[in-house]
Design a protein around this motif. Sequence first.
Motif, PDB file in Angstrom:
ATOM      1  N   GLY A  24       0.842  -1.198   0.000  1.00  0.00           N
ATOM      2  CA  GLY A  24       0.000   0.000   0.000  1.00  0.00           C
ATOM      3  C   GLY A  24       0.865   1.230   0.000  1.00  0.00           C
ATOM      4  O   GLY A  24       2.047   1.165   0.351  1.00  0.00           O
ATOM      5  N   GLU A  25       0.255   2.349  -0.383  1.00  0.00           N
ATOM      6  CA  GLU A  25       0.987   3.610  -0.447  1.00  0.00           C
ATOM      7  C   GLU A  25       1.703   3.924   0.865  1.00  0.00           C
ATOM      8  O   GLU A  25       1.217   3.564   1.939  1.00  0.00           O
ATOM      9  N   THR A  26       2.791   4.642   0.753  1.00  0.00           N
ATOM     10  CA  THR A  26       3.497   5.115   1.932  1.00  0.00           C
ATOM     11  C   THR A  26       2.576   6.007   2.767  1.00  0.00           C
ATOM     12  O   THR A  26       1.869   6.845   2.211  1.00  0.00           O
ATOM     13  N   GLY A  27       2.569   5.783   4.049  1.00  0.00           N
ATOM     14  CA  GLY A  27       1.747   6.600   4.939  1.00  0.00           C
ATOM     15  C   GLY A  27       0.368   6.021   5.154  1.00  0.00           C
ATOM     16  O   GLY A  27      -0.495   6.647   5.766  1.00  0.00           O
ATOM     17  N   SER A  28       0.118   4.789   4.663  1.00  0.00           N
ATOM     18  CA  SER A  28      -1.232   4.245   4.821  1.00  0.00           C
ATOM     19  C   SER A  28      -1.410   3.536   6.169  1.00  0.00           C
ATOM     20  O   SER A  28      -2.507   3.103   6.480  1.00  0.00           O
ATOM     21  N   GLY A  29      -0.347   3.402   6.938  1.00  0.00           N
ATOM     22  CA  GLY A  29      -0.495   2.838   8.285  1.00  0.00           C
ATOM     23  C   GLY A  29       0.015   1.413   8.419  1.00  0.00           C
ATOM     24  O   GLY A  29      -0.221   0.759   9.439  1.00  0.00           O
ATOM     25  N   SER A  35       8.492   3.966  18.889  1.00  0.00           N
ATOM     26  CA  SER A  35       8.014   4.978  19.817  1.00  0.00           C
ATOM     27  C   SER A  35       6.599   5.436  19.428  1.00  0.00           C
ATOM     28  O   SER A  35       5.745   5.676  20.283  1.00  0.00           O
ATOM     29  N   ARG A  36       6.341   5.505  18.131  1.00  0.00           N
ATOM     30  CA  ARG A  36       5.008   5.886  17.666  1.00  0.00           C
ATOM     31  C   ARG A  36       3.949   4.842  18.066  1.00  0.00           C
ATOM     32  O   ARG A  36       2.865   5.182  18.519  1.00  0.00           O
ATOM     33  N   VAL A  37       4.274   3.564  17.886  1.00  0.00           N
ATOM     34  CA  VAL A  37       3.288   2.519  18.205  1.00  0.00           C
ATOM     35  C   VAL A  37       3.043   2.484  19.721  1.00  0.00           C
ATOM     36  O   VAL A  37       1.905   2.316  20.168  1.00  0.00           O
ATOM     37  N   THR A  40       3.082   0.231   8.861  1.00  0.00           N
ATOM     38  CA  THR A  40       4.101   0.041   9.890  1.00  0.00           C
ATOM     39  C   THR A  40       3.585   0.310  11.291  1.00  0.00           C
ATOM     40  O   THR A  40       3.934  -0.397  12.236  1.00  0.00           O
ATOM     41  N   THR A  41       2.760   1.331  11.436  1.00  0.00           N
ATOM     42  CA  THR A  41       2.363   1.709  12.792  1.00  0.00           C
ATOM     43  C   THR A  41       1.008   1.114  13.204  1.00  0.00           C
ATOM     44  O   THR A  41       0.842   0.692  14.336  1.00  0.00           O
ATOM     45  N   LEU A  42       0.045   1.070  12.266  1.00  0.00           N
ATOM     46  CA  LEU A  42      -1.288   0.601  12.678  1.00  0.00           C
ATOM     47  C   LEU A  42      -1.420  -0.916  12.664  1.00  0.00           C
ATOM     48  O   LEU A  42      -2.050  -1.494  13.557  1.00  0.00           O
ATOM     49  N   GLY A  60       1.806  14.738  -2.030  1.00  0.00           N
ATOM     50  CA  GLY A  60       0.382  14.615  -2.335  1.00  0.00           C
ATOM     51  C   GLY A  60      -0.363  13.682  -1.411  1.00  0.00           C
ATOM     52  O   GLY A  60      -1.377  13.106  -1.783  1.00  0.00           O
ATOM     53  N   ARG A  61       0.147  13.511  -0.216  1.00  0.00           N
ATOM     54  CA  ARG A  61      -0.487  12.538   0.665  1.00  0.00           C
ATOM     55  C   ARG A  61      -1.830  13.040   1.192  1.00  0.00           C
ATOM     56  O   ARG A  61      -2.798  12.310   1.256  1.00  0.00           O
ATOM     57  N   LEU A  62      -1.857  14.312   1.575  1.00  0.00           N
ATOM     58  CA  LEU A  62      -3.100  14.828   2.164  1.00  0.00           C
ATOM     59  C   LEU A  62      -3.801  15.858   1.284  1.00  0.00           C
ATOM     60  O   LEU A  62      -4.990  16.090   1.409  1.00  0.00           O
ATOM     61  N   VAL A  64       6.802  11.918   6.891  1.00  0.00           N
ATOM     62  CA  VAL A  64       6.811  13.245   7.502  1.00  0.00           C
ATOM     63  C   VAL A  64       5.429  13.859   7.281  1.00  0.00           C
ATOM     64  O   VAL A  64       4.952  13.909   6.149  1.00  0.00           O
ATOM     65  N   PRO A  65       4.749  14.293   8.338  1.00  0.00           N
ATOM     66  CA  PRO A  65       3.390  14.809   8.168  1.00  0.00           C
ATOM     67  C   PRO A  65       3.367  16.213   7.554  1.00  0.00           C
ATOM     68  O   PRO A  65       4.372  16.921   7.590  1.00  0.00           O
ATOM     69  N   ASN A  66       2.204  16.584   7.030  1.00  0.00           N
ATOM     70  CA  ASN A  66       1.914  17.964   6.584  1.00  0.00           C
ATOM     71  C   ASN A  66       2.766  18.490   5.438  1.00  0.00           C
ATOM     72  O   ASN A  66       2.944  19.689   5.293  1.00  0.00           O
ATOM     73  N   LEU A 120      13.574   2.817  15.666  1.00  0.00           N
ATOM     74  CA  LEU A 120      13.357   3.556  16.913  1.00  0.00           C
ATOM     75  C   LEU A 120      12.117   4.427  16.808  1.00  0.00           C
ATOM     76  O   LEU A 120      11.275   4.465  17.696  1.00  0.00           O
ATOM     77  N   SER A 121      12.008   5.121  15.684  1.00  0.00           N
ATOM     78  CA  SER A 121      10.922   6.070  15.525  1.00  0.00           C
ATOM     79  C   SER A 121       9.556   5.381  15.479  1.00  0.00           C
ATOM     80  O   SER A 121       8.617   5.805  16.151  1.00  0.00           O
ATOM     81  N   VAL A 122       9.439   4.283  14.735  1.00  0.00           N
ATOM     82  CA  VAL A 122       8.124   3.647  14.650  1.00  0.00           C
ATOM     83  C   VAL A 122       7.775   2.932  15.952  1.00  0.00           C
ATOM     84  O   VAL A 122       6.608   2.913  16.359  1.00  0.00           O
ATOM     85  N   ILE A 176      10.461  16.337  13.753  1.00  0.00           N
ATOM     86  CA  ILE A 176       9.742  16.426  12.475  1.00  0.00           C
ATOM     87  C   ILE A 176       8.240  16.234  12.662  1.00  0.00           C
ATOM     88  O   ILE A 176       7.455  16.618  11.820  1.00  0.00           O
ATOM     89  N   PHE A 177       7.857  15.603  13.770  1.00  0.00           N
ATOM     90  CA  PHE A 177       6.416  15.370  14.007  1.00  0.00           C
ATOM     91  C   PHE A 177       5.781  16.484  14.844  1.00  0.00           C
ATOM     92  O   PHE A 177       4.587  16.525  15.002  1.00  0.00           O
ATOM     93  N   ARG A 178       6.620  17.353  15.409  1.00  0.00           N
ATOM     94  CA  ARG A 178       6.097  18.411  16.284  1.00  0.00           C
ATOM     95  C   ARG A 178       5.558  19.565  15.441  1.00  0.00           C
ATOM     96  O   ARG A 178       6.237  20.046  14.537  1.00  0.00           O
TER      97      ARG A 178
HETATM   98  O1  CDP Z   1       4.044   2.249   6.919  1.00  0.00           O
HETATM   99  P1  CDP Z   1       3.232   3.218   6.130  1.00  0.00           P
HETATM  100  O2  CDP Z   1       4.085   3.978   5.173  1.00  0.00           O
HETATM  101  O3  CDP Z   1       2.064   2.581   5.461  1.00  0.00           O
HETATM  102  O4  CDP Z   1       2.617   4.296   7.160  1.00  0.00           O
HETATM  103  P2  CDP Z   1       3.018   4.610   8.655  1.00  0.00           P
HETATM  104  O5  CDP Z   1       4.495   4.803   8.768  1.00  0.00           O
HETATM  105  O6  CDP Z   1       2.388   3.603   9.542  1.00  0.00           O
HETATM  106  O7  CDP Z   1       2.415   6.052   8.907  1.00  0.00           O
HETATM  107  C1  CDP Z   1       1.044   6.270   9.120  1.00  0.00           C
HETATM  108  C2  CDP Z   1       0.815   7.688   9.647  1.00  0.00           C
HETATM  109  O8  CDP Z   1       1.365   7.818  10.944  1.00  0.00           O
HETATM  110  C3  CDP Z   1       1.435   8.803   8.831  1.00  0.00           C
HETATM  111  O9  CDP Z   1       0.446   9.816   8.736  1.00  0.00           O
HETATM  112  C4  CDP Z   1       2.579   9.301   9.660  1.00  0.00           C
HETATM  113  O10 CDP Z   1       2.880  10.649   9.464  1.00  0.00           O
HETATM  114  C5  CDP Z   1       2.068   9.043  11.056  1.00  0.00           C
HETATM  115  N1  CDP Z   1       3.180   8.927  12.007  1.00  0.00           N
HETATM  116  C6  CDP Z   1       3.327   9.872  13.018  1.00  0.00           C
HETATM  117  O11 CDP Z   1       2.542  10.782  13.135  1.00  0.00           O
HETATM  118  N2  CDP Z   1       4.379   9.770  13.902  1.00  0.00           N
HETATM  119  C7  CDP Z   1       5.281   8.777  13.767  1.00  0.00           C
HETATM  120  N3  CDP Z   1       6.306   8.727  14.626  1.00  0.00           N
HETATM  121  C8  CDP Z   1       5.144   7.826  12.744  1.00  0.00           C
HETATM  122  C9  CDP Z   1       4.061   7.923  11.879  1.00  0.00           C
END
Ligand code: CDP
Length: 606
Positions: free
Chosen positions: A43-48, A84-86, A50-52, A333-335, A295-297, A80-82, A273-275
């Motif tokens: 799936g596209e990058t940013g679809s969740g 901490s996010r999860v 890794t984290t969801l 073009g993510r959002l 990277v958001p936004n 490390l970053s993911v 980068i997330f702040r």
């Molecule tokens: O793995 P995939 O590229 O599908 O997406 P993801 O890395 O799970 O990211 C999903 C969303 O979580 C994105 O909108 C990221 O910007 C956000 N995210 C975040 O806000 N803070 C993080 N440390 C990691 C991801």
Amino acid sequence: MNPPSKRKCSDTADISEEVLPVELHKEKLLQVIRDNQIVVVCGETGSGKTTLLPKFLLDSNFVSPSRKLCVTQPRRVAALSVASRVAELLNTKLGNAVGYSVRFDEKLSSSTAVKFMTDGKLLHECLSNPTLEGYGIVMIDEAHERSLNTDVLFGLLKQLVLYRKDIKVIISSATLDADKFSAYFRGCPVFKVEGRLHDVKIFYTKQEQSDICEAAVQSVLQIHHSQPKGDILVFMPGVDEISRTESSLMECDQDLEIVTLHGQKNLDEQQLIFRPSSDRKVVLATNIAETSITVPNIVHVVDSGMVKEKHFESLNLVRCSQASAKQRAGRAGRLNPGICFRLYTSSIFETMPAFSKPEIMRTNLQTVLLLLLSMKIDIFNFEMIDSWSSDSFYSSLKCLYALGAVNKDAELTKLGRILVEFPTSPEVAKLMVVAMETKFLEQATIVAATVPEFSRISKHFRKAFSAGSNPEGDWGELISSFLYIKKSLKAGSSSSNRNYNKHLNSFKGVVQTQDQLVQLCSRLSKTICTTSFKYNPTTFEDCAKLSFPLKTADRNNDGTYTLKQDGSKALIHPSSVLANRAPRKIVYCDLLYTSKQFLLCCMPLS
Ligand code: CDP
Ligand code: MG
């Protein structure tokens, strides 16, 4: 470059309220995983992914502390970053239900059920735990990156699933290599997480740019002045280019918040980068922001079109692939609809390779071969998704033989069995083994810990010393810098220079790494009898010669050096303290290929 017309971009969505594609497909996705032993998820990058997905697997009791989910990442900084996010998504402290384990650092506990790891770390774990006992699901993330370690894990997992019927494997990928993965894993199902990208307008330069840092600065300023809203993501090839662009942008004194993102950042620095920021944010990143870290936004992307890529012994500055360029543009073009400025012409784009070569086809295989041999795997018949080139296979075996890690029949030696215990290259591992039980051990562990940070250390700390006079060349400089950094960190930052303190603190990890290497050497020296190897070095130079047997070079009359390894010619890199001293013979740690071939991190030999 045609400047885009001034237009109003809609406000970027708040990421916390965003419904990600993986969330929309949650039940179906979990069902496919329930019903199959191996699944490819793309799936596209940013679809969740890794984290969801890990969060859902934990919420739905697919995993527990005794049947863990392991998620691999090709990059340490992403792991490390993911993680901490999860942990944040699950409202738990990092190290409890969600933990991580990367080289020289881990945060785990008995309640950890989701463990983020680098692919290299999991590969190393396979040595002591070949059946992956304790894991219920292994998710190989960022599979499209085709890192060498990921490819080797594929090979091991393909065998493992045959006799561990209770383990599940998820292959997660951003692009549509899915069918190739599925074919390799005996036709396993592919689950596509549909998501949409908004349109991204692409602009090219009219002429080729000679200085990408300068071009990037101009582009950022142009966007800043012509576009009302939206953060800017700039893709640069490496840390050096990022630092140069950062300095120039800071000099411009704009109301911009500049943050950087690359593999040498620690977790706290990455979180910037997330702040949210009240100013427009400019994120200067390496290709880590292509798919690993979303990277958001981001509404505007500036793409240098360049990447630093390892090609066997050297790190080369090359054009990225068209697939990378498309992925980079997609980040805008993510959002919302976005804009991408490519700092190269459209005809250059046409000449760029369609895809990057998998790492396995362009890298030194020494570490991996050593690992596979230790696992008693037949390296001559190991089934890979793309096989390694026989040239690199045999040249890596030749290096291992020169090191004494394998014998003439390509069998692991006693020394090889010890070298594999080190989380470093076999050469650096041997440096420590040779120095074990001698007065050179401290120097060896310092060199081992600092070599990967050579360019950063020499840039920030070289001036603190009598530059250039160190008899041990760059190795000596690394050692003096390290001792200085360690002493300063112990004394606490006293400088009023904020930048200096920031740099100093960013080396805490290097000090920890050296400490861990000292401990590892002390543990190993209890179990091995190093005297049986009969090295007896009398100088530190002896240690270097024994551990880098093929990485020496002799000076020619014209000032170039001929490499022992392959007879090719190279120059000492201008960043070296030996650049103007022209020693007769040197040992080097790495090669860099830009316009010419350069030797990095050198020590003179007598
Ligand atoms: O793995 P995939 O590229 O599908 O997406 P993801 O890395 O799970 O990211 C999903 C969303 O979580 C994105 O909108 C990221 O910007 C956000 N995210 C975040 O806000 N803070 C993080 N440390 C990691 C991801
Ligand atoms: Mg991801």
